[in-house]
Design an enzyme around this catalytic site. Sequence first.
Site, PDB file in Angstrom:
ATOM      1  N   GLU A  10       0.817  -1.218   0.000  1.00 56.27           N
ATOM      2  CA  GLU A  10       0.000   0.000   0.000  1.00 56.27           C
ATOM      3  C   GLU A  10       0.845   1.260   0.000  1.00 56.27           C
ATOM      4  OE1 GLU A  10      -0.717  -2.716   1.614  1.00 56.27           O
ATOM      5  OE2 GLU A  10      -2.748  -3.193   0.948  1.00 56.27           O
ATOM      6  N   HIS A  59     -12.107  -4.866   8.466  1.00 55.24           N
ATOM      7  CA  HIS A  59     -12.737  -4.705   7.154  1.00 55.24           C
ATOM      8  C   HIS A  59     -13.996  -3.851   7.265  1.00 55.24           C
ATOM      9  CE1 HIS A  59     -10.187  -8.252   6.382  1.00 55.24           C
ATOM     10  NE2 HIS A  59     -10.269  -7.947   5.103  1.00 55.24           N
TER      11      HIS A  59
HETATM   12  C1  LIG Z   1      -2.090  -4.736   3.971  1.00 54.30           C
HETATM   13  C2  LIG Z   1      -3.132  -5.560   3.317  1.00 54.30           C
HETATM   14  N1  LIG Z   1      -3.438  -5.319   2.039  1.00 54.30           N
HETATM   15  C3  LIG Z   1      -4.392  -6.050   1.411  1.00 54.30           C
HETATM   16  C4  LIG Z   1      -5.051  -7.038   2.062  1.00 54.30           C
HETATM   17  C5  LIG Z   1      -6.151  -7.847   1.367  1.00 54.30           C
HETATM   18  N2  LIG Z   1      -5.729  -9.224   1.201  1.00 54.30           N
HETATM   19  C6  LIG Z   1      -6.050 -10.171   2.103  1.00 54.30           C
HETATM   20  S1  LIG Z   1      -5.304 -11.624   1.809  1.00 54.30           S
HETATM   21  C7  LIG Z   1      -4.586 -11.013   0.386  1.00 54.30           C
HETATM   22  C8  LIG Z   1      -3.690 -11.895  -0.410  1.00 54.30           C
HETATM   23  C9  LIG Z   1      -2.624 -12.448   0.453  1.00 54.30           C
HETATM   24  O1  LIG Z   1      -1.710 -13.175  -0.276  1.00 54.30           O
HETATM   25  P1  LIG Z   1      -0.551 -13.968   0.441  1.00 54.30           P
HETATM   26  O2  LIG Z   1       0.155 -13.095   1.418  1.00 54.30           O
HETATM   27  O3  LIG Z   1       0.270 -14.595  -0.613  1.00 54.30           O
HETATM   28  O4  LIG Z   1      -1.307 -15.065   1.275  1.00 54.30           O
HETATM   29  P2  LIG Z   1      -2.311 -16.191   0.737  1.00 54.30           P
HETATM   30  O5  LIG Z   1      -3.670 -15.591   0.856  1.00 54.30           O
HETATM   31  O6  LIG Z   1      -1.946 -16.502  -0.665  1.00 54.30           O
HETATM   32  O7  LIG Z   1      -2.111 -17.327   1.661  1.00 54.30           O
HETATM   33  C10 LIG Z   1      -4.919  -9.679   0.203  1.00 54.30           C
HETATM   34  C11 LIG Z   1      -4.469  -8.850  -0.917  1.00 54.30           C
HETATM   35  C12 LIG Z   1      -4.702  -7.246   3.416  1.00 54.30           C
HETATM   36  N3  LIG Z   1      -5.307  -8.181   4.160  1.00 54.30           N
HETATM   37  N4  LIG Z   1      -3.749  -6.497   4.015  1.00 54.30           N
END
Ligand SMILES: Cc1ncc(C[n+]2csc(CCOP(=O)(O)OP(=O)(O)O)c2C)c(N)n1
Lengths: 324, 342
Positions: free
Chosen positions: A60, A127
């Site tokens: 972000e 959220h």
């Molecule tokens: C700072 C932040 N930005 C965006 C999100 C929204 N979000 C939740 S999970 C996710 C993807 C996460 O990917 P990863 O870290 O690879 O974990 P995975 O879900 O693949 O296990 C996003 C973009 C968030 N929770 N926190």
Amino acid sequence: MALTTYVEAIRQGIWEEMEKDERVFVLGEDVGIYGGAFKVTAGMLEKFGEWRIIDTPISESAIVGAAIGAALMGMRPIAEMQFADFISCAFDQITNFAAKCRYRWGAGVPIVVRGPSGGGVHGGPFHSQNPEMYFVHTPGLKVVCPSTAYDAKGLIKAAIRDPDPVIYFEHKFLYRRVKEELPTDDFVVPIGKASIRRPGTDISVLTYGAMVYNALDAAKELEREGIDLEVVDLRSLLPFDKETILESVKKTNKVILLHEDTRIGGFAGELAAIISDEAFEYLDGPIRRITAPDTPVPYSPPLEEFFLPKVSDIVYVARELYAY
Amino acid sequence: MNVKDINPEILARQVVPPTRLPPDQTLLDLLYYMKLTRELEFRIERKLYRQGKIVGGVYVGRGQEAIAVGSCINLRADDVVCPSHRDMGAFLIRGMSLRTILAQYMARKTGATRGKDGNMHMGDLKHNLIPFVSMLADNVPVAAGIGLSFKMRGQDRVALCFFGDGATSRGDWHEGVNMASVFKVPVVFICNNNQYAYSTPLERQMAVENVADRAEAYGLPGEIVDGNDVLAVWDAATRAIERARSGQGPTLIECKTFRMTGHSAHDDAGYVPAELFEFWEERDPINKFERFLKERGIITASGIEDLQKRIHREIDEAIQIAEKDPFPDPEDCLKDVYYEES
Ligand SMILES: Cc1ncc(C[n+]2csc(CCOP(=O)(O)OP(=O)(O)O)c2C)c(N)n1
């Protein structure tokens, strides 16, 4: 004519500005292939290509920082926060870099940072937040919170065209619940102008975002008792429409300040101070606040219901104030 | 990414294979917790969520069970775990009850956060589990601080910190890992690299090939393991935990795996090529481990069936209790913002 939802109105606004102005582009997480977590940018990748709808890493701070850099070079970036809650991760870039450029060295930073805020969908503490006041407290920023599809479209266009950084909060509860017929021609809603959603004579309810609908529902209920609420939708919090606010208060002489955000340091406190400063002699009763309590936004339905200001709260306070 | 981009040898080439095996009882425990995780998440995502009994979002770790289970099984009770959002096994191994977990998902007063927060945002200092906040990688600097306190007080405790590949793009991740390495604190950082962050594929997330490549920049070892091989995870984690406990500082372990679902229950993952699911389905961590155990004569087919029945029974019972658990009282909203004299 077809009805346009709030979420579609935002999408249309961005789409039309991108068609008109090559400098406008979107960057954020999952905005491209996926079309955004709430589908605000659906179809844009196909239309505008991957350099104008940019899927970014989960960064972000870099999303907003990169938007600032591009804006300083003449671009018009729109940075999406997947949820407005995550804007905290970009806080420094927004409040220190973007907000202070013009004041320090005269350079405008025409970025829009937008994202879904607000509760009512059982999203829990991370959220559902209403982070507007962090930014309202930062000179150099503009902050808008549309409540209707018309305003959502008109304000996103105004925000994109604005020469200064605009934080645009979309209430996620309204995304698909609110719809209306929209004009086909190009229109903007000026930043800093309130709108009277319901004219009335007895009590002014000053509010914004999803709470506009609670105020209108309360007004309908009170109508039967002969209590006539005026509902003022602020639309913009920074700058805000002092003139319309004071005019309304001077007319009704009684005021309720309503927001979904928490109480201490909420916008209601600022409004109360202004009304007291500039319209004290017009008041026929105490300035009343209806807000969420000073807690995080809880997840469990009974807790969240307790947290969010309700129509019945407004009805109750309005009756009391009417009788005052 | 499509299948032809996946070098089938990628695992064989990069991955550190297990160098030793745990005792038989641990092998059986690993199987139990992986299967329990899978079934519990199946019930949550495919039954309770669809029945409308869970409100809000649901994220599961189907296909990734070996990571939390393989790395947490060897921890001591006084070690600390900072799970992320696909690490259900960590909660189970740390002793959080099925009823508490289910009540959490169903927003009940008896849930881990008493209805204040939802889904996997669970924790309890009693179990030395630090709950996740949504802001990805926020738990990384916190884990560094947990390790710092162990070091300052001369305790031989270790912290495990989990995150996805996408989370490693956040500044907090880099700040936390760097600080942990500078202070040489006893933390093991465990990445579930499931190739996608929501709809964003790995190559859009980072310009290096492996998450483990990031370790070099901060001066800590970065190891890659097959995240679908619970024994490989167990082995790498065991070594990293020993390393941390003996004062040699943090390690980053990257577990290569795949998210066998959408990002959350509402996402059909239409952006993931079907061949990728097929490729990884064949490498399912539970099937693979069951084959291994049967070949070794550690468990029989009917033994596995009995285990599955036991798991069904345990979950059925917990659901029955949790469903009858009360919702919080509305006024509880106001409680516990600050310390309260009881
Ligand atoms: C700072 C932040 N930005 C965006 C999100 C929204 N979000 C939740 S999970 C996710 C993807 C996460 O990917 P990863 O870290 O690879 O974990 P995975 O879900 O693949 O296990 C996003 C973009 C968030 N929770 N926190």
